[in-house]
Design a protein around this motif. Sequence first.
Motif, mmCIF file in Angstrom:
data_model
loop_
_atom_site.group_PDB
_atom_site.id
_atom_site.type_symbol
_atom_site.label_atom_id
_atom_site.label_comp_id
_atom_site.label_asym_id
_atom_site.label_seq_id
_atom_site.Cartn_x
_atom_site.Cartn_y
_atom_site.Cartn_z
ATOM 1 N N ASP A 135 0.838 -1.199 0.000
ATOM 2 C CA ASP A 135 0.000 0.000 0.000
ATOM 3 C C ASP A 135 0.876 1.254 0.000
ATOM 4 O OD1 ASP A 135 -2.081 -1.813 0.308
ATOM 5 O OD2 ASP A 135 -2.191 -1.529 2.487
ATOM 6 N N ARG A 136 0.322 2.360 -0.456
ATOM 7 C CA ARG A 136 1.089 3.608 -0.514
ATOM 8 C C ARG A 136 1.669 3.988 0.843
ATOM 9 N NH1 ARG A 136 -3.592 5.134 -3.538
ATOM 10 N NH2 ARG A 136 -3.198 5.398 -5.770
ATOM 11 N N LEU A 139 4.589 1.772 1.892
ATOM 12 C CA LEU A 139 5.810 2.078 1.152
ATOM 13 C C LEU A 139 6.427 3.378 1.651
ATOM 14 C CD1 LEU A 139 4.602 1.120 -2.438
ATOM 15 C CD2 LEU A 139 5.951 -0.261 -0.847
ATOM 16 N N SER A 155 2.766 2.247 -5.961
ATOM 17 C CA SER A 155 1.980 1.145 -5.421
ATOM 18 C C SER A 155 1.006 0.631 -6.482
ATOM 19 C CB SER A 155 1.185 1.600 -4.192
ATOM 20 O OG SER A 155 0.202 0.646 -3.827
#
Length: 236
Positions: A135-136, A139, A155
């Motif tokens: 997921d953003r 990350l 992502s």
Amino acid sequence: MMADAARLRREVTTLMFDQYGTVVDMQGGLTEMVTPFLARKGWPGEPHRFVTWWRRTHFEDSMIDSLCDRGHTSYREIGHRAVAQVMRRAGIDHTPDEVRWLVGCIERLKPFPDVLEALGRLRARYRLAILSNGDRDMLEAAKPHIGFDFDAVISVEEAGYFKPHHATYAAACKRLGIDRTSVLFVANHAFDCIGAKASGMRTAFIDRRRRPFGDSPHQPDLIVEDFTALAAALCD
């Protein structure tokens, strides 16, 4: 090596990396993190096997999510389900907070020892990006633990599918404004190399585990043992 490295040096402008298991040591790092937790739980099994079960379950569930095509489930949610399932399989009593803590360990994984120096060499010649199933926010949280500033961290949320769905690679190229044929996708996983190659990218397989790639028609353009060898092939 399978392709002419000189040709790759001429034609590739962007290196795109998988993160979990390619840039960061997922198996080794998670095993180290879960070992004291499992000891406190009194589980008699081997921690690396617990991590292997966890990763396999997560992978299977993410592939099911993409194939069902009924909306993208977050990597974190898939992870929670996978860890809870493995806890039940192992007979370990657990709480939702413990499940969340274990999945959160993924955000703190460190790179393999050879990665950072090699990325420094590669940066002088190529644009460097991450394309991850994470997921953003996961990350983003991982960035300080990796310690390298990639040109882009993407992502699969942007595509709404997990890799190796072709839409993930297409979305990454669109985000970067580049043609797929100018990308060398780098992964430690055959499935990711196959997905990227089938989508029109070049691929490099990091064969840390010394395992045959298999008979897929989508063979990698380059096979190297680690990032040091990758940098030597693409920079020298």
